[in-house]
Scaffold this motif. Structure first.
Motif, short mmCIF file in Angstrom:
data_model
loop_
_atom_site.label_atom_id
_atom_site.label_comp_id
_atom_site.label_asym_id
_atom_site.label_seq_id
_atom_site.Cartn_x
_atom_site.Cartn_y
_atom_site.Cartn_z
N ARG A 109 7.32 13.33 4.83
CA ARG A 109 8.53 12.50 4.84
C ARG A 109 8.20 11.13 5.40
N LEU A 110 8.91 10.11 4.90
CA LEU A 110 8.73 8.74 5.36
C LEU A 110 10.08 8.19 5.85
N PRO A 111 10.05 7.12 6.66
CA PRO A 111 11.31 6.56 7.15
C PRO A 111 12.27 6.23 6.00
N LYS A 112 13.54 6.47 6.21
CA LYS A 112 14.59 6.21 5.23
C LYS A 112 14.37 6.96 3.92
N VAL A 114 11.93 6.99 1.92
CA VAL A 114 11.29 6.22 0.86
C VAL A 114 10.14 7.02 0.26
N LEU A 115 9.62 6.54 -0.86
CA LEU A 115 8.55 7.24 -1.57
C LEU A 115 7.17 6.76 -1.16
N ILE A 116 7.08 5.59 -0.52
CA ILE A 116 5.79 4.98 -0.20
C ILE A 116 5.88 4.10 1.05
N GLU A 117 4.77 4.04 1.77
CA GLU A 117 4.60 3.13 2.90
C GLU A 117 3.14 2.71 2.89
N MET A 118 2.86 1.47 3.28
CA MET A 118 1.48 0.99 3.36
C MET A 118 1.30 0.17 4.63
N ASP A 119 0.10 0.25 5.20
CA ASP A 119 -0.29 -0.66 6.26
C ASP A 119 -1.67 -1.22 5.95
#
Length: 125
Positions: A109-112, A114-119
Motif C-alpha cells: 500500500r502507498l499513501p492516499k 496511489v499506484l506509484i511513488e518514486m524517490d
C-alpha cells in the motif's frame, strides 16, 4: 552543510519531512506521489500517475539547480508489478543514457492509495 529544498511546483509534504534535502554534493528527494500541485488532487490511472510523479520530481530537481541527467539512483514503488512495463516505458521518456541505478519494488500500500511513488538521489555539482 544540509539545506532543505522546497518548491510550490511540487506537492507540499504531507508529513514532517522536506521535499528534498541537499547534503554536500548530493540531493535526497523524498518519495513523490501523483498529486497535482495546483489542484492538490491525486491524478487517475497508472500512466497519468507515473507522469505526474516524474513531473513532481523534475520540479524539485529544478528548484535545487539539477535535473534527471544528474540522478544517480531511482527507487520506484508500485502497488502492482502488473504496471511495471507501462511505468518503465513512461520512465524511459524522461531519462537519457547513462541511466541511473534503479530499484523497483511492489508494496502492499502507498499513501492516499496511489499506484506509484518514486524517490531519487541526485548529484548536484
Amino acid at each position: 552543510m544540509v539545506k532543505a529544498i522546497q518548491t510550490e511546483k511540487a506537492p507540499a509534504a504531507i508529513g514532517p519531512y522536506s521535499q528534498a534535502i541537499q547534503a554536500g554534493d548530493f540531493l535526497y528527494v523524498s518519495g513523490q506521489i501523483p498529486i497535482n500541485p495546483q489542484s492538490g488532487e491525486v491524478v487517475d490511472g497508472i500512466a497519468n500517475q507515473t507522469k505526474q510523479v516524474l513531473e513532481n520530481l523534475k520540479a524539485i530537481l529544478d528548484e535545487a539547480g539539477t535535473d534527471f541527467n544528474q540522478v544517480v539512483k531511482f527507487t520506484i514503488y508500485l502497488s502492482s508489478m502488473e504496471n511495471f512495463a507501462e511505468v518503465n516505458e513512461i520512465y524511459g521518456r524522461f531519462l537519457t543514457e547513462p541511466y541511473p541505478a534503479r530499484a523497483t519494488v511492489e508494496v502492499s500500500r502507498l499513501p492516499k492509495d496511489v499506484l506509484i511513488e518514486m524517490d531519487v538521489i541526485a548529484y548536484t555539482k
